[in-house]
Design a protein around this motif. Structure first.
Motif, mmCIF file in Angstrom:
data_model
loop_
_atom_site.group_PDB
_atom_site.id
_atom_site.type_symbol
_atom_site.label_atom_id
_atom_site.label_comp_id
_atom_site.label_asym_id
_atom_site.label_seq_id
_atom_site.Cartn_x
_atom_site.Cartn_y
_atom_site.Cartn_z
ATOM 1 N N ASN A 289 4.391 -2.931 -0.115
ATOM 2 C CA ASN A 289 4.407 -1.711 0.691
ATOM 3 C C ASN A 289 4.125 -1.945 2.170
ATOM 4 O OD1 ASN A 289 4.997 -0.115 -1.534
ATOM 5 N ND2 ASN A 289 2.830 0.014 -2.112
ATOM 6 N N ARG B 6 1.592 8.000 5.001
ATOM 7 C CA ARG B 6 1.112 8.444 6.309
ATOM 8 C C ARG B 6 2.182 8.425 7.402
ATOM 9 N NH1 ARG B 6 -4.373 5.800 8.401
ATOM 10 N NH2 ARG B 6 -2.885 5.137 9.976
ATOM 11 N N PHE C 77 2.740 -7.892 -5.073
ATOM 12 C CA PHE C 77 1.504 -8.355 -5.700
ATOM 13 C C PHE C 77 0.472 -7.253 -5.534
ATOM 14 C CE2 PHE C 77 -2.599 -10.673 -5.790
ATOM 15 C CZ PHE C 77 -2.487 -11.227 -7.052
ATOM 16 N N VAL D 194 -9.934 -3.794 -1.744
ATOM 17 C CA VAL D 194 -8.676 -4.536 -1.745
ATOM 18 C C VAL D 194 -7.909 -4.201 -0.469
ATOM 19 C CG1 VAL D 194 -6.506 -4.933 -2.967
ATOM 20 C CG2 VAL D 194 -8.593 -4.420 -4.256
ATOM 21 N N PHE E 235 -2.799 1.492 12.265
ATOM 22 C CA PHE E 235 -2.288 0.460 11.364
ATOM 23 C C PHE E 235 -3.143 0.209 10.127
ATOM 24 C CE2 PHE E 235 -0.274 -0.891 15.481
ATOM 25 C CZ PHE E 235 1.011 -0.545 15.106
ATOM 26 N N VAL E 236 -4.229 0.939 9.987
ATOM 27 C CA VAL E 236 -5.037 0.777 8.785
ATOM 28 C C VAL E 236 -4.906 2.040 7.949
ATOM 29 C CG1 VAL E 236 -7.328 0.274 7.856
ATOM 30 C CG2 VAL E 236 -6.647 -0.664 10.084
ATOM 31 N N ARG E 237 -4.414 1.877 6.740
ATOM 32 C CA ARG E 237 -4.193 3.041 5.884
ATOM 33 C C ARG E 237 -5.123 2.987 4.664
ATOM 34 N NH1 ARG E 237 2.449 3.199 5.321
ATOM 35 N NH2 ARG E 237 2.063 1.296 4.111
ATOM 36 N N LEU E 238 -6.052 3.920 4.570
ATOM 37 C CA LEU E 238 -6.841 4.044 3.341
ATOM 38 C C LEU E 238 -5.974 4.804 2.345
ATOM 39 C CD1 LEU E 238 -9.527 3.771 1.776
ATOM 40 C CD2 LEU E 238 -10.116 6.048 2.656
ATOM 41 N N LEU E 239 -5.614 4.153 1.268
ATOM 42 C CA LEU E 239 -4.708 4.778 0.296
ATOM 43 C C LEU E 239 -5.435 5.861 -0.492
ATOM 44 C CD1 LEU E 239 -2.732 1.688 -1.055
ATOM 45 C CD2 LEU E 239 -2.262 3.120 0.935
ATOM 46 N N PRO E 240 -4.676 6.772 -1.091
ATOM 47 C CA PRO E 240 -5.284 7.796 -1.936
ATOM 48 C C PRO E 240 -6.044 7.154 -3.095
ATOM 49 C CG PRO E 240 -2.958 8.296 -1.522
ATOM 50 C CD PRO E 240 -3.203 6.918 -0.991
ATOM 51 N N ILE F 115 -15.713 -2.935 -4.972
ATOM 52 C CA ILE F 115 -14.477 -3.726 -4.972
ATOM 53 C C ILE F 115 -13.582 -3.157 -3.883
ATOM 54 C CG2 ILE F 115 -12.528 -4.527 -6.375
ATOM 55 C CD1 ILE F 115 -14.184 -3.553 -8.857
ATOM 56 N N PHE G 81 1.088 -2.715 9.002
ATOM 57 C CA PHE G 81 0.011 -1.993 8.332
ATOM 58 C C PHE G 81 -0.932 -2.916 7.568
ATOM 59 C CE2 PHE G 81 3.352 1.308 8.515
ATOM 60 C CZ PHE G 81 2.659 2.218 9.296
ATOM 61 N N TRP H 159 -3.616 1.522 -5.462
ATOM 62 C CA TRP H 159 -4.095 0.238 -4.939
ATOM 63 C C TRP H 159 -3.043 -0.444 -4.082
ATOM 64 C CZ3 TRP H 159 -9.101 -0.895 -5.099
ATOM 65 C CH2 TRP H 159 -9.900 -0.126 -5.963
ATOM 66 N N PRO H 160 -3.483 -1.173 -3.082
ATOM 67 C CA PRO H 160 -2.540 -1.848 -2.196
ATOM 68 C C PRO H 160 -1.614 -2.807 -2.930
ATOM 69 C CG PRO H 160 -4.734 -1.857 -1.214
ATOM 70 C CD PRO H 160 -4.882 -1.352 -2.627
ATOM 71 N N ASN H 161 -0.406 -2.892 -2.444
ATOM 72 C CA ASN H 161 0.591 -3.828 -2.963
ATOM 73 C C ASN H 161 1.264 -4.430 -1.734
ATOM 74 O OD1 ASN H 161 2.910 -5.063 -4.008
ATOM 75 N ND2 ASN H 161 3.141 -3.543 -5.638
ATOM 76 N N MET I 211 -13.391 0.885 -4.597
ATOM 77 C CA MET I 211 -14.077 1.702 -5.599
ATOM 78 C C MET I 211 -15.475 1.132 -5.826
ATOM 79 S SD MET I 211 -12.855 0.592 -9.435
ATOM 80 C CE MET I 211 -14.005 1.765 -10.135
#
Lengths: 345, 345, 345, 345
Positions: free
Chosen positions: A285, D51, B200, A308, A271-276, A306, A291, A280-282, A297
């Protein structure tokens, strides 16, 4: 089928538990309670459930849910939760408590931020139900304290950095933004559509009760006392929390090495997704899903990291995480019933 | 009546200038331009203006607006602005430029964050049009560089602290959130209703072009080089910016002394409102108005100062501030035409 | 400066009256009342007013507003209004009542849709304050019954057709949609952000109290009894009403002739805008303004006329129309203080 | 596992098909196409899928999807659909086409409202895939024309009345409101957040292309030519259609008898819910689900029947109904994969 119950089913977290438990292939909802709506049909409180959920709300007595179910979810306000949890356990139920009552280890801290604790004897056995940190203890727990929404997002965002001592925790800031369902379903002027819509504001600045919960988790991970500034804000959306976290870096880091740390840490977390990189997370999604999307960064200009993180406050921040904990407690696949994709748009 | 013109009238800032100038008792709009909509009526681009604004968009040539007006507002994208501003000045107009082209003093910094500067000779005379900081220079300026929306809010939030050296600027973070009108009226998937609504997210993390502008202003006020981390986020609202700023305190401060500093600093400022203690800014309360609402506190637990500022990004963050600058340039009462209350709800 | 007062200033209509009256060049607000908030500052109820409006709410006694002002606006719920209006008149004030209490000519109709009428003796002299229909009577009125929001939009949309007997009124349908400020500022679950946002529903189907008010106005214009089906819906926006009206055509009509009728009818009306052919009203384009935007077409396929009208429910649908009436009563230019452009976006 | 493909996966309907097919226990997505995004990962177009969906978009060639799957969903614009559907069928796939290309029986009507039809020979065999009306034909169809979103809601709302000849169809009006996802994901100024948010307007008045589709369905049910006025409006929400339908009653009806007719008609329909008397549909209550919520009343004052229906335009109005049709075509339980509760709030 395992039988489960929901106490406090008339709030947004309650109805979200019903939604998720209904979709779960191995459980059945035996009983729901809602003190102020005893005798009313769930489907009349929430017409979205019409013809699909055939449950009538019971009153607040824990006897019925305890007797009829193996696990009881208490989606009650703090204080109200600790009034029924001891009884539920005595009747032999296991409990996932979604209130704040069993989250803080230190009863003095609880007293300072909330009120007197009337069930402090249960604190030692309560397990803080953030599976990504405490998976094994959750499995065998009789009482799980389901984490707060903000603390979930901040803990998942910052734990890897603190564990590896890559940030100076005296410079920690968590600037967090939550959808309005986090304010609950109580009729208050401040939660009216016209007050929230087209608006945005901070609240509880320097004083929000999730602060000690966040600090407790981060301190445990860091192995030392961590204090941070946590500022919640109210977003004009129904669901979602986005936490933007800042700290000065310690030692020699860069974005690549930080990403690789997160990649490793969360490699086996469903359930934890490190995005490419660069994405940045929204909150859009993760809407309706369990999730937690994360990215981070290193800002070399300011020597600052930082991070997010975005979750759905009602799912990974409440009901979804509670079901995830239930899955662990019952020996099910951890993601059972929780694999639906987010609803976008 | 003084005659004024708006170049770039087909964007959200352009139409906001038209709204405010139309309400101004001492000016008349002589000409509006919109390269891609030359020949079209403003009221057909913006039906809200129907029957009230009887202007047809001219093309991008600066000759006509320059000849017909004493002051020209250039609401053009960066780069496009510096292509017409020199001509406008040569024709004898005074200019309030709402682009980024004349905001940065250092042409190398401009080049690094934007592109080559083709009008660098005008930089020395351009006045950064934040009246609360540079009122006197604005009065006599021929070319005013109207500040960016984020920089306006952050500068008003932090200047008093930096001027008095009450915060450690190495710990400065500005976590900022903007309504979607800040993204302009261009047709982009990322600005579609369904992409933004109920969402957001942060964007431009560690890389937003307003960073050097903020740092330039804060450095000037602090009398030393200030760097900060600035993180913009996209809010699902039409208008408004809220900036939440953090820094560790230097020396001995408390909320009362900080409030008293801000009270003094902004005592005679018509458009900066220090809110009562405990009342935090909300973009709702400045919608459509030229106010900047501010509050702050000292968080003793973490030795941190938290300052929050809210503006309407299209008014105090763009068109309203431009009119405020025009009032100064023309010797009018600074608030003329800008005293309407916010539209709430 | 003429002195005016607002009774019931703590609701959305109340604060909108304050906003508009503050912008009016010839009046001054002498007194505001709010029974449940007596003693509180308006600016603490509505922080948008901070530092601009320096009024403290009085209690519900009509003596003070009556004595201190020439005109009193009563922005009270129905029933509460008729409890104070007689007193206000006795004290010598003229009254613009924004409630429903004096709108219906027939006391039996009032009783059927509302409750007993306790001030029926004033009904004969009350003037229904839709200036576009009753301008002359308003000028000299002592008591103006300010029209409801839905009735205003429907009356302006349909009057020309009914007056000319161009539609079969037995086929009349008004499908209306209102922003949530129309539901008031009371704390109700149904008005919570999460209940309204991302939702849309009809309410009061076949039973809304604005029905007899609409029918009374249309019947007067038609010169015969008109009944219609009126269905209100709740929009997830703060402000705005859009009414889509349908009826079968009588005789020989086409879009051109209908447009020309509306053009003539509203040629000299400052606040009614017949949009260009093919451009349909959008509540966005009247936000915060006193305009009523209208367009219509004849659908030859079905022999039906379709008329659409949009207003801001708080302005032309309430406070703005009240100020327009006040202007007439005081002999001012009818549009004084009401000429601001809409706030778009 | 049955293999299926989605052509046109980069739009909102496409990603919704992916969401629903992913949740379906008996199918597997073999291939997705998106002409303009060929070579891109679905999860990069829609980060909500990150994913979880590991598919790369193919180009527009029907060969690949046809060969790899038993059923192909074409979520393409009209005209683009009829360019690939014949090929898909020739390759042996069965097709659920979500465009308008095979919905209209009469090629002249198609030509009048759309353009020339280049695949008219397939029209006779295409089955209009509204299961509640045409369930049996869908089961054996090779080509299903999946209904439009508006037509689905209006057909389910009005069919019982027309079948029983209880309304005068010359007085039929359908006033419909749709969320913005109905406008698609194309970058257009009119779909920008700031243009739609806080707005509401009709569009395509008297001219929307769903008109002949609605009339075709209603005429078939009524057994005679039905014409209606259909007015779509744009709602500032992501998802949902609410249709409010009006007609004068024929003969002797009342609310009870009408409700009982609907109760019977839809008794065995899993996805059509007749709400309890007095409870009106709200798009909130069907968000993300395949339900169509309906209620109705007889307004004795005006002798008019009012029927209201709400669906999620992307689910029952598009992708969900397509999956429902697929279930029928493959002999699965009709509701398989479609039983999730609505996401509320």
């Amino acid at each position: 089928m395992v039988k489960v119950s929901v106490m406090g089913a008339s709030g947004y977290t309650g109805v979200e538990l019903v939604r998720l438990l209904h979709a779960h292939p191995e459980v059945e909802i035996a009983c729901v309670t809602a003190r102020q709506n005893a005798g009313e049909e769930m489907a009349s409180l929430f017409p979205s459930l019409f013809r699909e959920i055939d449950l009538v709300c019971e009153g607040g007595d824990p006897a019925r849910p305890a007797k009829e179910s193996d696990i009881v979810f208490t989606a009650l306000p703090h204080q109200a939760a600790m009034e029924v949890v001891p009884g539920l356990l005595e009747y032999g139920s296991r409990v996932v408590d979604l209130s704040a009552d069993y989250r803080l280890r230190d009863v003095d801290v609880y007293r300072r931020w909330y009120q007197e604790h009337t069930s402090a004897d249960l604190l030692p056995e309560a397990v803080y139900g953030l599976p990504e940190l405490n998976r094994d203890q959750v499995r065998s727990a009789r009482l799980v304290a389901n984490p707060g929404c903000y603390p979930t997002s901040v803990a998942l965002a910052l734990s890897p950095l603190l564990r590896e001592k890559l940030i100076d925790h005296r410079t920690l800031v968590a600037d967090c933004k939550s959808g309005t369902s986090g304010a609950g379903r109580a009729a208050k002027v401040g939660s009216l559509f016209c007050e929230v819509n087209e608006g945005f504001k901070p609240y509880g600045v320097g004083a929000h009760r999730h602060t000690p919960e966040i600090e407790q988790t981060l301190s445990a991970v860091a192995g030392e006392d961590v204090r941070l500034t946590f500022t919640p804000h109210l977003l004009p959306i129904n669901r979602g929390i986005l936490s933007t976290c800042y700290a000065l870096a310690l030692g020699d880091v860069d974005t690549t090495s930080l990403r690789s740390l997160y990649q490793q840490t969360y490699a086996s977390e469903r359930f934890v997704r490190l995005l490419p990189q660069g994405s940045w997370p929204n909150v859009s999604n993760v809407r309706g899903s369990n999730f937690c999307d994360i990215n981070l960064m290193f800002d070399a200009r300011t020597n600052r990291v930082i991070v997010v993180a975005a979750i759905d406050n009602l799912v990974k921040g409440a009901a979804g995480q509670a079901v995830q904990n239930m899955n662990l407690m019952l020996g099910f696949e951890e993601s059972l019933g929780l694999t639906q994709l987010a609803l976008f748009p």
